[in-house]
Design an enzyme around this catalytic site. Structure first.
Site, short mmCIF file in Angstrom:
data_model
loop_
_atom_site.label_atom_id
_atom_site.label_comp_id
_atom_site.label_asym_id
_atom_site.label_seq_id
_atom_site.Cartn_x
_atom_site.Cartn_y
_atom_site.Cartn_z
N GLU A 135 7.47 -34.59 22.11
CA GLU A 135 6.41 -33.55 21.95
C GLU A 135 6.00 -33.43 20.48
O GLU A 135 5.72 -32.33 19.99
CB GLU A 135 6.83 -32.23 22.58
CG GLU A 135 7.02 -32.40 24.08
CD GLU A 135 6.55 -31.28 24.95
OE1 GLU A 135 5.92 -30.32 24.46
OE2 GLU A 135 6.80 -31.37 26.18
N1 CAA Z 1 -5.67 -27.41 20.13
C1 CAA Z 1 -6.95 -27.72 20.44
N2 CAA Z 1 -7.63 -28.72 19.82
C2 CAA Z 1 -6.99 -29.43 18.88
C3 CAA Z 1 -5.65 -29.15 18.50
C4 CAA Z 1 -4.99 -28.09 19.18
N3 CAA Z 1 -3.73 -27.77 18.88
N4 CAA Z 1 -5.28 -30.03 17.56
C5 CAA Z 1 -6.34 -30.81 17.31
N5 CAA Z 1 -7.36 -30.46 18.12
C6 CAA Z 1 -8.71 -31.03 18.15
C7 CAA Z 1 -9.33 -30.92 16.75
O1 CAA Z 1 -9.97 -29.68 16.57
C8 CAA Z 1 -10.31 -32.10 16.74
O2 CAA Z 1 -11.51 -31.75 17.41
P1 CAA Z 1 -12.87 -31.49 16.56
O3 CAA Z 1 -13.16 -32.79 15.84
O4 CAA Z 1 -13.86 -31.11 17.60
O5 CAA Z 1 -12.54 -30.38 15.60
C9 CAA Z 1 -9.61 -33.14 17.61
O6 CAA Z 1 -8.65 -32.43 18.41
C10 CAA Z 1 -8.90 -34.17 16.76
O7 CAA Z 1 -8.01 -33.47 15.91
P2 CAA Z 1 -7.32 -34.15 14.65
O8 CAA Z 1 -8.35 -34.85 13.84
O9 CAA Z 1 -6.47 -33.13 14.00
O10 CAA Z 1 -6.45 -35.28 15.37
P3 CAA Z 1 -5.49 -36.37 14.75
O11 CAA Z 1 -5.85 -37.68 15.33
O12 CAA Z 1 -5.37 -36.22 13.29
O13 CAA Z 1 -4.07 -35.99 15.46
C11 CAA Z 1 -1.97 -34.89 15.65
C12 CAA Z 1 -3.47 -34.78 15.31
C13 CAA Z 1 -1.45 -33.47 15.48
C14 CAA Z 1 -1.22 -35.82 14.75
C15 CAA Z 1 -1.81 -35.33 17.13
O14 CAA Z 1 -2.16 -36.69 17.29
C16 CAA Z 1 -0.41 -35.13 17.65
O15 CAA Z 1 -0.05 -34.02 18.03
N6 CAA Z 1 0.41 -36.20 17.71
C17 CAA Z 1 1.70 -36.14 18.36
C18 CAA Z 1 1.57 -36.49 19.81
C19 CAA Z 1 2.58 -35.82 20.66
O16 CAA Z 1 2.99 -34.70 20.42
N7 CAA Z 1 2.96 -36.49 21.71
C20 CAA Z 1 3.88 -35.93 22.64
C21 CAA Z 1 3.86 -36.68 23.91
S1 CAA Z 1 4.29 -35.70 25.28
C22 CAA Z 1 5.95 -35.57 25.29
O17 CAA Z 1 6.64 -35.95 24.39
C23 CAA Z 1 6.50 -34.89 26.50
C24 CAA Z 1 7.93 -35.18 26.75
O18 CAA Z 1 8.27 -36.17 27.30
C25 CAA Z 1 8.95 -34.19 26.37
#
Ligand code: CAA
Length: 380
Positions: free
Chosen positions: A363
């Site tokens: 996550e």
């Molecule tokens: N809520 C709503 N929208 C969001 C958001 C949030 N928390 N975070 C980003 N966004 C939106 C942004 O506003 C943006 O939209 P706009 O251009 O319209 O403003 C769009 O999403 C892209 O945002 P970023 O440019 O910030 O995106 P990024 O490519 O830089 O990535 C990141 C951000 C936080 C690194 C993200 O890629 C991330 O969270 N990565 C980790 C992935 C992850 O957590 N994976 C887990 C897999 S599931 C799992 O693990 C389950 C399990 O088995 C236990």
């Protein structure tokens, strides 16, 4: 900020604690040895209403608040971290995306079954080449007539080999980056969905983690979740809530480490007295307990914001980052306090250490949590 539990939350705590101590604690040894998904326990959790705690009664859920749901993960994880993540993934990212972003028809069709535990939910975002950089996912969905055809592969899918529904993220537009991702609800018997290899993990035995292959997997248009291009936001918004669940899981592991290490330190004698009476051990326990309390406050604070419907992305990441690091550190110290016995499978410390590690990875790794928190702070 009031971190006192309400009467309803205390009721949930007591109910889940009783269940965990009565039914889960006794199943841990077998889950460890067999690494088999605990179907019977999950079924019982459904009967107790635990598979739909924060889901409104209107959709077949228990209608409790988000904090009550966090309490349940915390209590389960204290006995067995695998059950904590099974519940967290099922609810936060397996059911909530449909509840928050689904059409009324989708909600009626899927949420009551998920909330009752008849269905188990999973979330398919991660790919071999897109883990932390989730927006780069390559799985594609092409529309032909009234159907989408999904092609690609997903990895590390928790609950994946046992799930009835998957919230799947695929690219509908190659050139649009994060804005080219769309979410779908895919049923387990969808044509072209192949459940692949089950991972043999370091810890969390009993939790099922698999690879999924989508080979022109046919999904009707009515199963698209949200609009085309909204998928990444749907994933991120639900991960915000999901990360509080993982923090609660880590907190359960930490408290178990503190408890087992404290009990052992009081009964193990060296140099003519219990090792707890040696400062080297008692100070370790004091640090572990203090960090556990700090993790508890961060986790329950983030949960209270979510319960009130307030933004909690930053606080969820802080809670997840701190609680997972604390769990790993507390589990390592527990192994140290148990000494040679801590390195054997006869005592719980080594399992807690193996279970704790992944909470810093899934996550969103803790490096990603730093990125999320700093983005909130700096506004860039
Ligand atoms: N809520 C709503 N929208 C969001 C958001 C949030 N928390 N975070 C980003 N966004 C939106 C942004 O506003 C943006 O939209 P706009 O251009 O319209 O403003 C769009 O999403 C892209 O945002 P970023 O440019 O910030 O995106 P990024 O490519 O830089 O990535 C990141 C951000 C936080 C690194 C993200 O890629 C991330 O969270 N990565 C980790 C992935 C992850 O957590 N994976 C887990 C897999 S599931 C799992 O693990 C389950 C399990 O088995 C236990």
């Amino acid at each position: 900020m009031n971190l006192q539990l309400t009467e309803e939350q205390e009721m949930m705590q007591k109910m889940v604690r009783d269940f965990a101590q009565r039914e889960v604690a006794t199943a841990v040894k077998r889950m460890e040895e067999e690494d088999r998904f605990p179907r019977v326990l999950v079924q019982k959790m459904g009967e107790l209403g635990l598979m739909g705690i924060p889901i409104p009664e209107k959709y077949g859920g228990s209608g409790f608040d988000f904090t009550s749901y966090i309490i349940a993960i915390h209590e389960l994880a204290r006995e067995n971290a695998a059950l904590g993540v099974i519940l967290s993934v099922h609810t936060s990212v397996g059911t909530n995306p449909i509840l928050y972003f689904g059409t009324e028809e989708q909600k009626q069709r899927y949420v009551p079954k998920l909330a009752s535990g008849e269905f188990l939910g999973a979330f398919a975002l991660t790919e071999p080449g897109a883990g932390s950089d989730a927006a780069r996912l390559k799985t594609k969905a092409e529309k032909k007539g009234d159907n989408y055809f999904i092609t690609g592969s997903k990895v590390f899918i928790t609950n994946g080999g046992e799930a009835d529904t998957y919230v799947v993220f695929a690219r509908t537009s190659p050139e649009k980056g994060a804005k080219g991702v769309t979410a779908f609800i895919v049923e387990k018997d969808a044509k072209g969905l192949i459940v692949g290899k089950k991972e043999r993990k370091m810890g969390l035995h009993g939790s099922n983690t698999v690879t999924l292959t989508f080979d022109q997997c046919e999904v009707p248009e009515e199963n698209r979740l949200g609009e085309e291009g909204e998928g990444f936001k749907i994933a991120m918004a639900n991960l915000d809530r999901g990360r509080i669940g993982i923090a609660a899981q880590a907190l359960g592991i930490t408290e178990a480490a503190v408890k087992h290490a404290t009990d052992y330190a009081k009964e193990r004698h060296q140099f003519g007295k219990p090792i707890a009476r040696h400062q080297g051990v008692s100070f370790k326990l004091a640090d572990m307990a203090t960090q556990a309390e700090a993790a508890r406050q961060l986790t329950y604070y983030a949960a209270s914001l979510q319960s009130k419907g307030l933004p909690c992305g930053k606080e969820a990441s802080m809670a997840k980052m701190y609680a997972s690091k604390t769990a790993r550190q507390a589990a390592i110290e527990a192994v140290q306090i148990f000494g040679g016995y801590g390195y054997t499978k006869d005592y719980p410390a080594e399992r807690l250490f193996r279970d704790a590690k992944v909470t810093e990875i899934y996550e969103g790794t803790n490096e990603i949590q730093h990125k999320v928190i700093s983005k909130h702070l700096l506004g860039i």
